[in-house]
Scaffold this motif. Structure first.
Motif, mmCIF file in Angstrom:
data_model
loop_
_atom_site.group_PDB
_atom_site.id
_atom_site.type_symbol
_atom_site.label_atom_id
_atom_site.label_comp_id
_atom_site.label_asym_id
_atom_site.label_seq_id
_atom_site.Cartn_x
_atom_site.Cartn_y
_atom_site.Cartn_z
ATOM 1 N N ARG A 13 -4.331 -37.841 -38.816
ATOM 2 C CA ARG A 13 -3.641 -37.558 -40.077
ATOM 3 C C ARG A 13 -4.338 -38.280 -41.224
ATOM 4 N N VAL A 68 -2.640 -34.438 -44.411
ATOM 5 C CA VAL A 68 -1.185 -34.330 -44.523
ATOM 6 C C VAL A 68 -0.689 -34.564 -45.947
ATOM 7 N N GLY A 69 -1.583 -35.010 -46.845
ATOM 8 C CA GLY A 69 -1.150 -35.234 -48.212
ATOM 9 C C GLY A 69 -2.306 -35.589 -49.114
ATOM 10 N N LEU A 89 3.959 -40.861 -45.799
ATOM 11 C CA LEU A 89 3.361 -40.017 -44.764
ATOM 12 C C LEU A 89 2.718 -40.789 -43.613
#
Length: 364
Positions: free
Chosen positions: A4, A31-32, A47
């Motif tokens: 991630r 993821v972001g 996150l």
């Protein structure tokens, strides 16, 4: 489970490009994203990514401040994107000192020979940091003089050897009549070298050669910082430099450092042979020491990705040189030391914090 990642950059175009490249790897999931350091701190908290990629110059909060905050509040591996300029070098070194683990040029043309290779390199470095250890040496910042690549997945046999290795005992270590100390390192190396060199006295009796994987625009700034931190003299090496006690010479980025023999050992800087991956290369420098110094060398391999240094160490070891390797537990990335240990070349396997004191006990 995918690795991630959070991508941080104030340029929307660059964020989208990095997201696209990383998401093309089935083992990585972005993821972001965040557009500045303040956003990055919040996104990381929310996150909980495995790795963060971070720009340096951003509005609201710069990348260095964000790295310092993240490492204090929710530490994790951070990869910096940097410009290959003098100011970019200084800022990147500040970021590494703040806790970032690795860096890459922001321009893909400066990262690799072609765009596809650059994409592969980026994914490889992110994956490696996903396996990295969150270890920060307890060293003074690189600011003032103190008084005092290939996959890097660790190999199980190396871990076993590291765990079972004999601890260094200066009274029994047969390291005598040496003429130089050679140190090779890569990822995690800037802070590791700081840790090793900071306690050596001005009158340290041996010359030291440092080979750190680093771009050409970074090595002058890095040498200057080490010189400001250490009691020994540290400078970027140049052709004709003589190896002197109490002096460390840092291999320039983008080229190769060779040690020449004779009445006095001198440095020669030359271009890399075609196909050379690392510029500078630990292997090339270590192998050059065989003819110039024979067995009268202590070679030390510290944290880093890949296996650069293994073949150079093999050549030195075959001529009677001594070899130390950093242990798995204290490495940021246990690649280069693992390669040396797995090849059966390490005489001693030491935690990073013990390397400098061992040099003091052995030679001072």
């Amino acid at each position: 489970m995918s690795l991630r990642v959070v991508v941080v950059d104030d340029s929307g175009f660059f964020r989208r490009r990095i997201v696209e490249i990383l998401n093309a790897d089935v083992g990585i999931e972005v993821v972001g994203t965040a557009a500045n350091g303040q956003e990055a701190i919040e996104v990381v908290k929310q996150l909980n990514p495995d790795v963060v990629t971070m720009d340096i110059e951003m509005p609201v909060m710069d990348g260095i401040t964000a790295v310092r905050r993240i490492m204090a509040e929710s530490p994790r591996p951070i990869l910096m994107f940097s410009t290959l300029t003098t100011e970019g070098a200084k800022a990147t070194l500040d970021a590494l000192d703040a806790g970032a683990m690795d860096f890459l040029p922001k321009r893909f043309s400066e990262m690799a020979a072609d765009e596809d290779s650059a994409k592969i390199l980026l994914r490889r470095r992110v994956r490696a940091l996903g396996r990295a250890r969150l270890i920060r040496p307890t060293a003074a910042p690189l600011t003032e003089r103190s008084a005092s690549a290939p996959s890097s997945t660790p190999i199980l046999t190396a871990r076993a050897l590291a765990a079972a290795a004999p601890r260094l005992s200066p009274s029994t270590t047969p390291v005598r009549n040496l003429r130089a100390v050679l140190i090779g390192t890569s990822t995690g190396g800037p802070v590791a070298l700081q840790e090793v060199l900071k306690g050596l006295p001005k009158n340290f009796p041996l010359p030291i050669i440092l080979v750190q994987h680093m771009p050409a625009s970074f090595t002058p700034a890095f040498a200057e910082r080490l010189n400001n931190l250490c009691q020994i003299t540290v400078k970027e090496a140049a052709t004709g430099d003589v190896l002197k006690p109490g002096s460390a010479l840092l291999a320039p980025g983008g080229v190769q450092l060779l040690i020449e023999g004779g009445a006095q050992q001198r440095i020669r800087i030359e271009d890399s042979p075609p196909g050379t991956i690392y510029k500078p290369s630990v292997d090339i420098t270590f192998k050059s020491a065989v003819g110039a110094l024979r067995s009268q060398v202590l070679a030390i391999v510290l944290t880093g990705m890949g296996a650069d240094g293994r073949e150079g160490t093999r050549a030195l070891k075959a001529n009677g040189a001594h070899v130390w390797a950093q242990d798995a537990a204290s490495c940021v990335v246990f690649g280069m030391p693992a390669a040396v240990i797995d090849a059966g070349l390490a005489d001693q396997i030491l935690p990073l914090k013990e390397v400098g004191p061992a040099l003091l006990k052995g030679f001072c």
